[in-house]
Write a protein that holds these residues in place. Structure first.
Motif, short mmCIF file in Angstrom:
data_model
loop_
_atom_site.label_atom_id
_atom_site.label_comp_id
_atom_site.label_asym_id
_atom_site.label_seq_id
_atom_site.Cartn_x
_atom_site.Cartn_y
_atom_site.Cartn_z
N GLY A 146 -42.85 -76.65 19.43
CA GLY A 146 -43.55 -77.93 19.45
C GLY A 146 -43.14 -78.75 20.66
O GLY A 146 -43.98 -79.34 21.34
N PHE A 147 -41.83 -78.74 20.95
CA PHE A 147 -41.34 -79.49 22.10
C PHE A 147 -41.93 -78.92 23.39
O PHE A 147 -42.28 -79.68 24.30
N VAL A 191 -44.88 -77.45 23.77
CA VAL A 191 -46.27 -77.92 23.89
C VAL A 191 -46.29 -79.36 24.35
O VAL A 191 -47.08 -79.76 25.23
N PHE A 192 -45.37 -80.16 23.80
CA PHE A 192 -45.30 -81.57 24.17
C PHE A 192 -45.02 -81.72 25.66
O PHE A 192 -45.71 -82.47 26.37
N LEU A 252 -39.97 -61.97 10.56
CA LEU A 252 -40.18 -60.57 10.21
C LEU A 252 -38.85 -59.87 9.94
O LEU A 252 -38.73 -59.07 9.02
N ASP A 262 -34.44 -75.40 15.09
CA ASP A 262 -35.44 -74.54 14.48
C ASP A 262 -36.41 -74.06 15.57
O ASP A 262 -36.89 -74.86 16.37
N PHE A 291 -44.37 -67.94 30.97
CA PHE A 291 -44.78 -67.05 29.89
C PHE A 291 -43.91 -65.81 29.85
O PHE A 291 -43.36 -65.46 28.80
N ILE A 319 -39.47 -73.31 15.58
CA ILE A 319 -40.79 -73.98 15.58
C ILE A 319 -40.69 -75.33 16.29
O ILE A 319 -41.60 -75.74 17.01
N SER A 320 -39.53 -76.02 16.11
CA SER A 320 -39.35 -77.29 16.80
C SER A 320 -39.32 -77.07 18.30
O SER A 320 -39.87 -77.86 19.07
N ILE A 370 -42.47 -67.03 19.52
CA ILE A 370 -42.19 -65.60 19.34
C ILE A 370 -40.89 -65.40 18.57
O ILE A 370 -40.79 -64.53 17.71
N ILE A 400 -41.55 -65.96 14.88
CA ILE A 400 -42.22 -64.81 14.26
C ILE A 400 -41.23 -63.65 14.08
O ILE A 400 -41.12 -63.05 13.01
N ALA A 456 -48.03 -80.66 27.84
CA ALA A 456 -49.09 -81.68 27.88
C ALA A 456 -48.62 -82.89 28.69
O ALA A 456 -49.39 -83.50 29.43
N ASP A 458 -37.53 -60.68 6.59
CA ASP A 458 -38.25 -59.95 5.56
C ASP A 458 -37.64 -58.57 5.38
O ASP A 458 -37.48 -58.09 4.27
#
Lengths: 126, 530, 140
Positions: free
Chosen positions: C71-72, C74-75, C133, C65, C36, C67-68, C126, C129, C78, C136
């Motif tokens: 996701g990886f 988290v995969f 931002l 990306d 973390f 987000i990918s 992170i 996000i 698990a 933007d």
């Protein structure tokens, strides 16, 4: 004893948060939500009892932390809650910002697309 | 670095922290539904640009989850609750997963609904670049819901709630219409607030009992301060009451559930409020029964007002899916009625009703989506003549409305029967009246919807006796994917309604396990220390 | 923020922070640190680089990306729990293996795999996000 000294702070956090959440402005509600989250984290911290300042780390060569170590569980709970709270907060922030752009409203009273003002009367036939 | 091997303390001094007994590989079916959903969701997140395989992969994953959950359900039905503590730690230190019959049954119903919604979604019109977000989010939502149903740890329950909340936020704004932003703001703030209240209750219960494991809490609570525990129970009641949309805190549901696509709102109507109800059943009846007895008048008041006000709200709506939102709330009132009747029959009625509500409410929203597709309107004033245009839709809608109202022989009748019987047993005439009045009011609201959408030949006003010229035929894709999946779900509902024995037995056993937690505690394997 | 000094220092700073984040990740095995914290350090490196050279450039440099990546992560996390399947222990039980390479003992364990998953999930989320931002800000 430290718990009793810190408890009023939780109260102050909650009071400020609830005041802000009751506002109509989305940005104030967001600030209120953040303060509420911090108040809750402080509450969990106090609920784990505030103890001396030895960190709950097992020293090298030992099998258990020293007797005086702080309670590690509230810290783990708070860390989780902070992470989740942060993720939700950023989502709400982006959502509020987009709502401000698209609906042209920071005031929740003007957000009436989903629940239109002057809603039509229920159907009267039959 | 050599910490774990040079032992300065002798091992004998340490209290046991790890489980000594072996875990059978078969016990893994308890955790597999969550893992499959989580891993499949994560994988789809990685591969979300390869659009061709997404829907097939998601459907396969949910099918696998359903198979595992059927196995899990049978096993729990035959041998009692099943528990597993993560990481081989000794409970209550590790996070425990427990499947009792209630959790396993709800999880099964939730994944069946998810499968149907995934098929239905094939016919939804969503911009291509936003479509790819749907499948990973649905699977993560299912992971959150299943995790919440199967976990035996209060803080873990909070985590699954948040997993569910974040994915539902994402689903709520897929499509990005303005009305969705409006609905999502209200949904987001109030649900976030509710989980924060839940967290406050968690903090208190940890401070006062020193544990967050549900089985452990139910052992420790009788010795704790009753007044403080009642305050905590009231906090949980507020938090989960908000999540479940019970009467005084229900306003967010009809303000947001009609804004996303029909498939998404069907998923929400079936799953989200029921998780709140499930948590309340678990906490009020199994964990804090003494506080429940003190809060009984509050529960009765919530139940009666929700049961009576929700169908009146449905009567006053012209927007079809908003009216259905009020029917969802009415169902929540029925579950609260069961919570206010703490006998086996009453609690079994509540559990059965929640199960029925998962299936029926999703199906209602799916049918509403079909109606909106056929009439090209969302407002019942602009609908009409669907009876002549599509007989499957009208039959399904009538069955579901009768089911929601609790008319025999449909699924909704049986839990209402149990609730009425429980009310008579407890001589609680107020709840008996409210349950029956809710049935009448719901059938009035529902049949009025039916009359306006199906019977009336045309739209409201001077065209009402002319043929509705706005009706369109369903495209072949809509006919097979959307209408077919809705027919399948309604078929399941009718079948379970005609042969309710299994659900009756399961609800009875679940209620028994909630009212006396011994089997649950034994399964977790907490050793009672004085 | 695009001053010459910052632009010159940022790549070096980012590289150091990423290496340090991996160090913190591996150190977390037995001492304070872990996936973390390491993930947060790496994500702030990405954010700093984004401020210095622009979001477009960062996205190009990351190749994947964010987000990918999440996701990886988290995969993998698990999946780390699944490794104990068939060992008669519950999900997420730590399994340990020791190797001797060149006289030093190497410890490999499933908690490490889990931690790598957490690291990737945090980095991905992170930085997604942060980049959104920053984008933007630039858009105005």
């Amino acid at each position: 004893m430290t718990e009793f000294l810190m408890a009023p702070f939780v109260g102050a956090f909650f009071a400020a948060a609830i005041y802000l959440i009751l506002s109509r402005s989305v940005i104030r509600m967001l600030l209120g939500i953040t303060i509420l989250g911090n108040g809750v984290n402080l509450l969990i911290f106090i609920m784990g009892r505030v103890s001396p300042e030895v960190p709950p780390i097992v020293p090298a060569g030992a099998l258990r932390p020293s007797e005086l170590a702080a309670n590690p569980l509230p810290q783990a709970l708070i860390l989780t809650a902070i992470v989740i709270g942060f993720a939700l907060f950023t989502f709400l922030l982006v959502l509020g910002y987009r709502a401000y752009q698209e609906l042209d409203a920071d005031n929740t009273d003007n957000m009436r697309l989903a629940e239109p003002k002057n809603a039509p009367r229920p159907p009267m036939s039959y | 670095m050599e910490t774990s091997h040079n032992l300065s303390d002798s091992p004998g001094e340490l209290p046991a922290a790890m489980l000594e007994t072996a875990t059978a590989a078969g016990d893994w079916i308890l955790i597999l539904p969550v893992i499959i959903a989580l891993m499949a969701g994560a994988l789809l997140l990685v591969l979300r640009h390869s659009r061709g395989y997404q829907s097939g992969f998601a459907i396969l994953a949910v099918l696998a989850i359903i198979i595992v959950e059927i196995d899990l359900f049978w096993r729990v039905l035959e041998t009692g609750p099943l528990a597993m503590t993560m990481g081989n730690w000794l409970p209550p230190f590790g996070i425990t997963f427990v499947a009792d019959l209630m959790g396993a049954g709800f999880a099964l119903a939730a994944s069946v609904v998810t499968l149907v919604v995934l098929v239905f979604f094939q016919a939804e019109i969503v911009p291509r670049e936003q479509r790819h977000g749907f499948y990973p989010l649905v699977l993560l939502l299912l992971a959150g819901v299943t995790g919440a149903f199967l976990t035996g740890d209060l803080f873990n329950l909070y985590v699954w709630f948040e997993v569910m909340l974040i994915s539902s936020f994402g689903l709520m704004i897929i499509g990005g219409r303005k009305i969705q932003l409006d609905g999502a703001v209200k949904y987001g703030f109030l649900n976030f607030l509710a989980t924060t209240f839940f967290l406050v209750g968690l903090g208190y219960i940890y401070g006062l009992t020193g544990t967050l494991n549900m089985a452990d809490i139910s052992l420790v609570v009788p010795a704790a301060d009753a007044g403080a525990m009642t305050a905590i129970a009231a906090l949980f009641l507020l938090a989960f009451g908000m999540k479940a949309a019970a009467f005084p805190v229900n306003a967010w549901l009809p303000a947001s559930y009609h804004t996303p696509d029909a498939a998404v709102s069907a998923l929400f109507a079936g799953l989200l409020t029921k998780v709140g109800v499930y948590a309340l059943l678990r906490i009020m009846i199994a964990l804090l029964p003494a506080s429940r007895d003190i809060l009984d008048p509050v529960l009765t008041a919530i139940a009666v007002s929700t049961l009576l006000i929700a169908p009146l709200g449905a009567l006053a709506q012209t927007n079809l899916r908003r009216a259905l939102g009020f029917l969802v709330i009415g169902g929540i009132g029925a579950v609260f009625a069961g919570m206010a009747l703490p006998t086996i029959v009453g609690v079994a009625g509540a559990i059965f009703y929640a199960f029925h509500s998962i299936l029926t409410m999703s199906a209602l929203y799916l049918v509403a989506g079909l109606i909106e597709r056929v009439t090209q309107a969302t407002d019942t004033r602009h609908m009409g003549g669907v009876y002549a245009a599509s007989s499957p839709i009208s039959i399904m809608f009538l069955i579901l409305i009768f089911g929601a109202a609790g008319l025999p022989p449909f699924l909704g009748f049986w839990p209402k029967l149990l609730l009425a019987q429980g009310a008579i047993e407890n001589s609680d005439w107020l709840i008996l009246f409210a349950v029956l009045a809710n049935s009448i009011l719901t059938s009035i609201a529902g049949t009025r919807l039916w009359a306006h959408i199906f019977w009336r030949p045309g739209r409201e006003g001077k065209f009402s006796e002319q043929k509705n010229d706005q009706l369109r035929r369903l495209s072949p894709l809509e006919k097979w994917a959307a209408q077919g999946s809705a027919i399948a779900l309604v078929g399941i509902i009718v079948l379970v309604g005609l042969f309710p024995n299994l659900v009756f037995t399961s609800a009875g056993i679940s209620a028994q396990d909630l009212l006396s937690t011994q089997r649950y505690i034994d399964a977790v394997g907490i050793e009672v220390t004085p | 923020m695009r001053t010459v000094i910052f632009k010159t220092i940022a790549p070096a700073l980012t590289a150091i922070m990423v290496v340090f984040s991996v160090f913190v990740l591996l150190r977390g095995h037995n001492e304070p640190g872990g996936g973390f914290i390491g993930g947060l350090i790496a994500a702030s490196a990405v954010a700093i680089y984004g401020i210095a050279v622009g979001v477009e450039e960062v996205r190009r440099a990351m190749r994947v990306d964010p987000i990918s990546v999440a996701g990886f992560g988290v995969f993998i996390a698990a999946f780390a729990g699944l490794l104990s399947l068939g060992q008669s222990v519950p999900y997420l039980t730590g399994l340990w293996a020791y190797f001797e390479i060149g006289g030093s003992k190497i410890t490999v364990s499933t908690p490490l795999v889990f931690d790598v998953g957490v690291y990737l999930a945090v980095v991905g989320t992170i930085s997604a996000i942060a980049l959104a931002l920053e984008e933007d800000e630039e858009g105005k």
